[in-house]
Design a protein around this motif. Structure first.
Motif, PDB file in Angstrom:
ATOM      1  N   UNK A  76       0.798  -1.226   0.000  1.00  0.00           N
ATOM      2  CA  UNK A  76       0.000   0.000   0.000  1.00  0.00           C
ATOM      3  C   UNK A  76       0.824   1.266   0.000  1.00  0.00           C
ATOM      4  N   UNK A  77       2.140   1.143   0.114  1.00  0.00           N
ATOM      5  CA  UNK A  77       3.010   2.314   0.156  1.00  0.00           C
ATOM      6  C   UNK A  77       3.157   2.947  -1.228  1.00  0.00           C
ATOM      7  N   UNK A  78       3.640   4.187  -1.256  1.00  0.00           N
ATOM      8  CA  UNK A  78       3.965   4.890  -2.486  1.00  0.00           C
ATOM      9  C   UNK A  78       5.454   5.210  -2.483  1.00  0.00           C
ATOM     10  N   UNK A  79       6.036   5.264  -3.679  1.00  0.00           N
ATOM     11  CA  UNK A  79       7.462   5.534  -3.825  1.00  0.00           C
ATOM     12  C   UNK A  79       7.655   6.694  -4.804  1.00  0.00           C
ATOM     13  N   UNK A  80       8.764   7.422  -4.621  1.00  0.00           N
ATOM     14  CA  UNK A  80       9.032   8.579  -5.460  1.00  0.00           C
ATOM     15  C   UNK A  80      10.501   8.587  -5.893  1.00  0.00           C
ATOM     16  N   UNK A  81      10.735   9.028  -7.111  1.00  0.00           N
ATOM     17  CA  UNK A  81      12.090   9.152  -7.617  1.00  0.00           C
ATOM     18  C   UNK A  81      12.128  10.128  -8.771  1.00  0.00           C
ATOM     19  N   UNK A  82      13.216  10.114  -9.513  1.00  0.00           N
ATOM     20  CA  UNK A  82      13.400  10.982 -10.673  1.00  0.00           C
ATOM     21  C   UNK A  82      13.830  10.137 -11.863  1.00  0.00           C
ATOM     22  N   UNK A  83      13.457  10.566 -13.063  1.00  0.00           N
ATOM     23  CA  UNK A  83      13.834   9.792 -14.240  1.00  0.00           C
ATOM     24  C   UNK A  83      15.345   9.800 -14.452  1.00  0.00           C
ATOM     25  N   UNK A  85      17.573   9.367 -11.994  1.00  0.00           N
ATOM     26  CA  UNK A  85      18.245   8.629 -10.922  1.00  0.00           C
ATOM     27  C   UNK A  85      17.713   7.203 -10.862  1.00  0.00           C
ATOM     28  N   UNK A  86      18.567   6.210 -10.672  1.00  0.00           N
ATOM     29  CA  UNK A  86      18.126   4.811 -10.761  1.00  0.00           C
ATOM     30  C   UNK A  86      17.453   4.253  -9.512  1.00  0.00           C
ATOM     31  N   UNK A  87      17.475   4.980  -8.402  1.00  0.00           N
ATOM     32  CA  UNK A  87      16.892   4.463  -7.158  1.00  0.00           C
ATOM     33  C   UNK A  87      15.759   5.357  -6.686  1.00  0.00           C
ATOM     34  N   UNK A  88      14.642   4.738  -6.295  1.00  0.00           N
ATOM     35  CA  UNK A  88      13.517   5.473  -5.739  1.00  0.00           C
ATOM     36  C   UNK A  88      13.525   5.343  -4.217  1.00  0.00           C
ATOM     37  N   UNK A  89      12.757   6.206  -3.560  1.00  0.00           N
ATOM     38  CA  UNK A  89      12.648   6.184  -2.111  1.00  0.00           C
ATOM     39  C   UNK A  89      11.174   6.191  -1.710  1.00  0.00           C
ATOM     40  N   UNK A  90      10.862   5.753  -0.488  1.00  0.00           N
ATOM     41  CA  UNK A  90       9.469   5.833  -0.029  1.00  0.00           C
ATOM     42  C   UNK A  90       8.974   7.275  -0.053  1.00  0.00           C
ATOM     43  N   UNK A  91       7.763   7.467  -0.540  1.00  0.00           N
ATOM     44  CA  UNK A  91       7.103   8.768  -0.528  1.00  0.00           C
ATOM     45  C   UNK A  91       6.315   8.863   0.769  1.00  0.00           C
ATOM     46  N   UNK A  92       6.544   9.899   1.583  1.00  0.00           N
ATOM     47  CA  UNK A  92       5.911   9.957   2.905  1.00  0.00           C
ATOM     48  C   UNK A  92       4.438  10.344   2.840  1.00  0.00           C
ATOM     49  N   UNK A  93       3.668   9.500   2.211  1.00  0.00           N
ATOM     50  CA  UNK A  93       2.238   9.773   2.065  1.00  0.00           C
ATOM     51  C   UNK A  93       1.504   9.364   3.330  1.00  0.00           C
ATOM     52  N   UNK A  94       0.932  10.330   3.997  1.00  0.00           N
ATOM     53  CA  UNK A  94       0.231  10.062   5.247  1.00  0.00           C
ATOM     54  C   UNK A  94      -1.170   9.514   4.981  1.00  0.00           C
TER      55      UNK A  94
END
Length: 331
Positions: A76-83, A85-94
């Protein structure tokens, strides 16, 4: 074919997966590009969504500035990154603590992040602050299982995997109204069993006057006029065409197929009214791992590798980037 995840025995296959192709086929027979931050050869060919066990990525959205969001069917989590950069991080969606699965995800013109899963549509700002939660009512077959969404200037349209229903939330002054049943799609094909519609991807044209709705069960895409709710089958010739996620750019339809055909990205050129078209490209030789959906940015297509055929899959969970063969063509 996908195997049923242990935690979802009630669903024929995880998220936007298939019912048996033979059943659907038999029943059916009865009846501008924004340039990226760098040239394409400088961008990663693969992106790691997460290295944590059980994430099972599902949906994807990319903003004009190259920010990438990916949803997790597994947690159920969301992740965010940039086109770039090769690694994404958790998006702090409350506010997602009680939603075990997030599926369709999109952004709007205000930069808000909209996602669906279970019975809820959530709206977050770019910092992860929860702006709104809208809960869908039960449908004709029972509890909702929201699958994907399309955002127009005046509404959000949402498909329900568990019910043959498209829901709608009005947008007025930026505020998103209640999520309400808008169309029971069974009227287009009343002979088809209600429980096998299995609505998947949904996209809207630029003006918001037409929607295209994918149905795994009928192995077809259905065109819906938003003014009169008239429903007709998109004519792509004799072949079965039941996509999972889709992207519509002008008259070009990009679709991910993951059953009933080799897994991959299929591209169709449609007529001006989005009523018929021809499949022009079948991109099935990429390094895909049960792809579910895609996004387009610049001259590249970003395809989610869900691993939903063998949950919990094996980290890392990835997105694959491939060249859009239609780049430079008129929309």
């Amino acid at each position: 074919m996908r195997r049923i995840p242990a935690r979802r025995t009630a669903r024929p296959l995880a998220r936007r997966s298939a019912v048996r192709r033979t059943t659907a086929a038999t029943l059916l027979a009865v009846l501008a590009a924004v340039p990226g931050p760098a040239s394409a050869h400088d961008l990663p060919g693969s992106y790691v969504v997460s290295r944590a066990p059980g994430v099972l990525p599902e949906g994807i959205a990319i903003t004009p500035d190259g920010t990438m969001y990916v949803s997790s069917d597994g947690t159920g989590a969301l992740y965010r990154g940039r086109v770039g950069a090769p690694e994404m991080k958790p998006f702090p969606a409350r506010g997602l603590e009680d939603r075990p699965s997030s599926l369709g995800i999109h952004t709007d013109r205000r930069g808000r992040v909209l996602s669906v899963g279970g019975a809820t549509l959530t709206v977050h700002d770019r910092h992860g602050r929860l702006l709104a939660t809208r809960t869908a009512p039960s449908g004709p077959l029972g509890a909702p299982d929201l699958n994907d969404l399309a955002v127009t200037k005046d509404a959000v349209y949402v498909t329900d995997w568990a019910n043959p229903v498209v829901l709608r939330a009005e947008i007025r002054g930026g505020a998103i109204g209640p999520l309400e049943p808008w169309l029971d799609i069974r009227s287009a094909f009343p002979q088809f069993p209600a429980r096998y519609w299995l609505l998947n991807g949904i996209v809207a044209n630029d003006t918001g006057t037409a929607l295209l709705v994918a149905s795994n069960g009928t192995e077809a895409v259905w065109r819906v006029g938003t003014a009169d709710r008239d429903v007709s089958r998109l004519d792509l010739g004799a072949e079965s065409f039941g996509p999972d996620g889709m992207v519509l750019r002008g008259r070009t339809l990009y679709a991910v197929l993951n059953y009933g055909a080799p897994h991959g990205v299929y591209i169709a050129r449609l007529d001006e009214e989005l009523r018929s078209g021809t499949v022009t490209h079948r991109l099935t030789d990429g390094p895909f791992d049960l792809p579910t959906t895609l996004a387009r940015h610049g001259c590249r297509l970003y395809v989610v590798n869900s691993q939903l055929d063998d949950p919990p899959g094996r980290p890392p969970y990835t997105v694959t980037a491939i060249t859009d063969p239609t780049c430079g063509d008129a929309g």
